[in-house]
Write an enzyme that holds these catalytic residues in place. Structure first.
Site, PDB file in Angstrom:
ATOM      1  N   ARG A  85      12.951  54.277   4.452  1.00 15.01           N
ATOM      2  CA  ARG A  85      13.419  55.017   3.113  1.00 15.01           C
ATOM      3  C   ARG A  85      12.817  54.371   1.896  1.00 15.01           C
ATOM      4  O   ARG A  85      11.999  53.270   2.140  1.00 15.01           O
ATOM      5  CB  ARG A  85      15.009  54.554   3.051  1.00 15.01           C
TER       6      ARG A  85
ATOM      7  N   GLY B 120       0.523  56.472  -0.700  1.00  9.18           N
ATOM      8  CA  GLY B 120      -0.258  56.614  -1.966  1.00  9.18           C
ATOM      9  C   GLY B 120       0.206  55.392  -2.701  1.00  9.18           C
ATOM     10  O   GLY B 120       0.406  54.409  -2.134  1.00  9.18           O
ATOM     11  N   ASP B 121      -0.018  55.455  -4.089  1.00  2.00           N
ATOM     12  CA  ASP B 121       0.128  54.220  -4.782  1.00  2.00           C
ATOM     13  C   ASP B 121       1.440  53.834  -4.916  1.00  2.00           C
ATOM     14  O   ASP B 121       1.842  52.539  -5.245  1.00  2.00           O
ATOM     15  CB  ASP B 121      -0.480  54.463  -6.178  1.00  2.00           C
ATOM     16  N   GLY B 122       2.468  54.728  -4.650  1.00  2.00           N
ATOM     17  CA  GLY B 122       4.027  54.407  -4.902  1.00  2.00           C
ATOM     18  C   GLY B 122       4.372  53.256  -3.869  1.00  2.00           C
ATOM     19  O   GLY B 122       5.191  52.292  -4.123  1.00  2.00           O
TER      20      GLY B 122
ATOM     21  N   GLY C 283      -1.525  59.105   0.644  1.00  2.00           N
ATOM     22  CA  GLY C 283      -0.478  60.037   0.015  1.00  2.00           C
ATOM     23  C   GLY C 283      -1.292  61.074  -0.674  1.00  2.00           C
ATOM     24  O   GLY C 283      -2.415  61.275  -0.520  1.00  2.00           O
TER      25      GLY C 283
ATOM     26  N   ARG D  55       3.968  68.535  -3.566  1.00  2.00           N
ATOM     27  CA  ARG D  55       3.363  67.388  -2.565  1.00  2.00           C
ATOM     28  C   ARG D  55       2.662  67.945  -1.356  1.00  2.00           C
ATOM     29  O   ARG D  55       1.832  67.325  -1.005  1.00  2.00           O
ATOM     30  CB  ARG D  55       4.474  66.605  -2.124  1.00  2.00           C
TER      31      ARG D  55
ATOM     32  N   GLY E 292       2.481  55.802 -11.635  1.00  5.68           N
ATOM     33  CA  GLY E 292       2.839  56.968 -11.064  1.00  5.68           C
ATOM     34  C   GLY E 292       4.338  57.072 -10.684  1.00  5.68           C
ATOM     35  O   GLY E 292       5.037  58.195 -10.447  1.00  5.68           O
TER      36      GLY E 292
HETATM   37  P1  ADP Z   1       2.375  59.964  -2.800  1.00  5.47           P
HETATM   38  O1  ADP Z   1       1.108  59.590  -3.195  1.00  5.47           O
HETATM   39  O2  ADP Z   1       2.170  61.038  -1.702  1.00  5.47           O
HETATM   40  O3  ADP Z   1       3.252  60.213  -3.971  1.00  5.47           O
HETATM   41  P2  ADP Z   1       3.508  57.404  -2.524  1.00  5.47           P
HETATM   42  O4  ADP Z   1       3.182  56.099  -1.496  1.00  5.47           O
HETATM   43  O5  ADP Z   1       3.616  57.250  -4.007  1.00  5.47           O
HETATM   44  O6  ADP Z   1       2.937  58.801  -1.770  1.00  5.47           O
HETATM   45  O7  ADP Z   1       5.234  57.392  -2.235  1.00  5.47           O
HETATM   46  C1  ADP Z   1       5.926  58.442  -2.664  1.00  5.47           C
HETATM   47  C2  ADP Z   1       7.280  57.849  -2.721  1.00  5.47           C
HETATM   48  O8  ADP Z   1       7.796  57.490  -1.609  1.00  5.47           O
HETATM   49  C3  ADP Z   1       7.349  56.699  -3.296  1.00  5.47           C
HETATM   50  O9  ADP Z   1       8.346  56.637  -4.499  1.00  5.47           O
HETATM   51  C4  ADP Z   1       7.689  55.381  -2.314  1.00  5.47           C
HETATM   52  O10 ADP Z   1       8.558  54.593  -2.922  1.00  5.47           O
HETATM   53  C5  ADP Z   1       8.563  56.323  -1.391  1.00  5.47           C
HETATM   54  N1  ADP Z   1       8.981  55.888  -0.065  1.00  5.47           N
HETATM   55  C6  ADP Z   1       8.242  54.905   0.665  1.00  5.47           C
HETATM   56  N2  ADP Z   1       8.831  54.981   1.978  1.00  5.47           N
HETATM   57  C7  ADP Z   1       9.557  56.145   1.969  1.00  5.47           C
HETATM   58  C8  ADP Z   1      10.465  56.635   3.058  1.00  5.47           C
HETATM   59  N3  ADP Z   1      10.431  56.392   4.455  1.00  5.47           N
HETATM   60  N4  ADP Z   1      11.032  57.795   2.879  1.00  5.47           N
HETATM   61  C9  ADP Z   1      11.127  58.294   1.595  1.00  5.47           C
HETATM   62  N5  ADP Z   1      10.456  57.919   0.272  1.00  5.47           N
HETATM   63  C10 ADP Z   1       9.638  56.812   0.774  1.00  5.47           C
HETATM   64 MG    MG Z   2       3.123  58.503  -5.657  1.00  5.02          MG
END
Ligand code: ADP
Ligand code: MG
Length: 398
Positions: free
Chosen positions: A53, A77-79, A108, A182, A376
């Site tokens: 999550r 991704g960077d998140g 990501g 996305r 981001g």
């Molecule tokens: P993207 O570049 O596709 O946006 P990110 O690494 O930024 O990928 O992740 C997108 C979002 O998913 C971030 O806000 C992160 O905190 C959140 N996240 C991380 N693990 C999970 C998960 N298991 N389920 C849902 N969201 C998640």
């Molecule tokens: Mg992101």
């Protein structure tokens, strides 16, 4: 180029964090198809953890026994990297924790740091799969470089540690609005940019900054705040930002100042005045108050396809501040973003675009509703300020 040190993967157990929600939702498959074999060949031992999550990684790294791993690798991704960095900075032992080498593999849709690492290595821009292979190869080489982190404070006193960007206006709107695209992967920013161009907005607010060549005021110069724990060093003027920068070591890393308020961890923000007080007198206050975008970026790439700060290098101690004044035509703004794919936007000499390297800045939006993103991710909207902490973290760059 900032000085590096190396780790040997063979002797360094890794924690590999994978976000199944990132990008097109295929990060776990990408690990098995592209990453696993290369890590095994390099002799790496790793623990694979697929996040369950949002905030799972954040909470884990805030609590975990970090001695189990010698580096943390993020396939997302960077998140997810943002979760990891902020989890580490919330620990009582943040000063040691944030020095754990971090590796980033693009999984990501916003892979700005991975694209930057690839760029710093001297490689040309690559498509998604090639970028993943290139970054995995660089990871296996195990060279570690200093990573600048910006401390970003919002009106309620919340503090975020940021490795990439603070954005307001056009860029933050695209960031958040494009989340729904996305499934098209990295192209979501292109789609988002075109959508937002069609309904271009003006954002009102005030912007002020501390130019990079400006040394801190005398009272602030002691224990240069953007070089944690190196009290004898002064801030480098921008002309010498390419000077070799060595990593501080544990024997001199224990005097980097008190946390600014109880419960808030991290080095003191000695370049900043409290948000409810005016900015320090030696700061530059921008005359314009109507903007299309304000963007501070501290890696070369803002996304896989946007080379926003071609001059940025790891550990340069700089926040590359851009703003675009209101009045720019849609065509001119589109030209800027198209040029940014090659990093030539400043060469267009667009009269509405300003750029300067800074150490700190403050942004006070007057437009009542809006979006501000940090790396981001949307954060509390309202007055916000940031200062760089040079080389606070470490990134595996190859
Ligand atoms: P993207 O570049 O596709 O946006 P990110 O690494 O930024 O990928 O992740 C997108 C979002 O998913 C971030 O806000 C992160 O905190 C959140 N996240 C991380 N693990 C999970 C998960 N298991 N389920 C849902 N969201 C998640
Ligand atoms: Mg992101």
């Amino acid at each position: 180029r900032a000085s590096t040190e190396s780790i040997t993967l063979r002797a360094w157990p890794l924690l590999v964090l994978v976000n199944p929600h990132s990008g097109t939702g295929h990060a776990p498959q990408l690990f098995h198809s592209h990453v696993q074999d290369m890590l095994t060949e390099a002799g790496a031992q790793y623990t694979l953890l697929v996040t369950e999550r949002q905030n799972h990684a954040h909470e884990l790294l805030r609590e975990a026994d970090l001695s189990q791993w010698d580096a943390l690798v993020i396939l997302s991704g960077d998140g997810l990297l943002f979760e990891v960095v902020n989890g580490l900075m919330e620990r009582a032992d943040w000063e040691d924790a944030v020095r754990k080498p971090l590796g980033i593999l693009p999984g990501g849709s916003g892979n700005a740091v991975a694209a930057s690492v690839n760029h710093y290595s001297g490689s040309q821009a690559l498509s998604s799969e090639e970028l993943l292979l290139s970054c995995t190869f660089l990871l296996c080489k195990g060279l570690v470089s200093p990573l600048d982190l910006a401390s970003v404070t919002t009106a309620s006193g919340q503090r975020h540690f940021s490795f990439l960007s603070v954005a307001w206006g056009f860029v933050s709107d695209v960031d958040i609005e494009s989340e729904k695209y996305r499934r098209v992967g990295a192209a979501r920013f292109t789609v988002g940019t075109l959508m937002r161009l069609a309904s271009l907005r003006v954002y009102r607010g005030r912007l002020a900054y501390l130019p990079a060549q400006e040394l801190p005021a005398p009272g602030l110069a002691e224990g240069c705040p953007d070089l944690p724990g190196r009290a004898s060093l002064r801030c480098l003027p921008s002309e010498s930002h390419s000077a070799p920068h060595t990593l501080y070591n544990s024997s001199n890393s224990n005097n980097s100042g008190k946390a600014p308020s109880p419960g808030v961890q991290g080095p003191a923000d000695t370049l900043l005045a409290p948000l409810d007080q005016p900015v320090p007198a030696h700061w530059t206050v921008v005359k314009e108050e109507r903007f299309v975008l304000v963007l501070a970026v501290y890696q070369s790439h803002l996304s896989q396809d946007l080379l926003a700060a071609p001059k940025a290098t790891l550990g340069d101690g700089l926040l590359h501040l851009f703003y675009v004044r209101a009045g720019i035509s849609r065509a001119a703004l589109l030209r800027l973003f198209l040029a940014m794919e090659k990093g030539t936007h400043l060469e267009l000499r667009c009269p509405h675009l300003s750029y300067m390297p800074v150490r700190a800045f403050r942004l006070e939006p007057c437009t009542p509703k809006g979006v501000i993103t940090v790396d981001g991710e949307a954060v509390e909207y309202g007055p916000i300020q940031a200062q760089v902490h040079r080389g606070l973290g470490r990134l595996i760059t190859g």
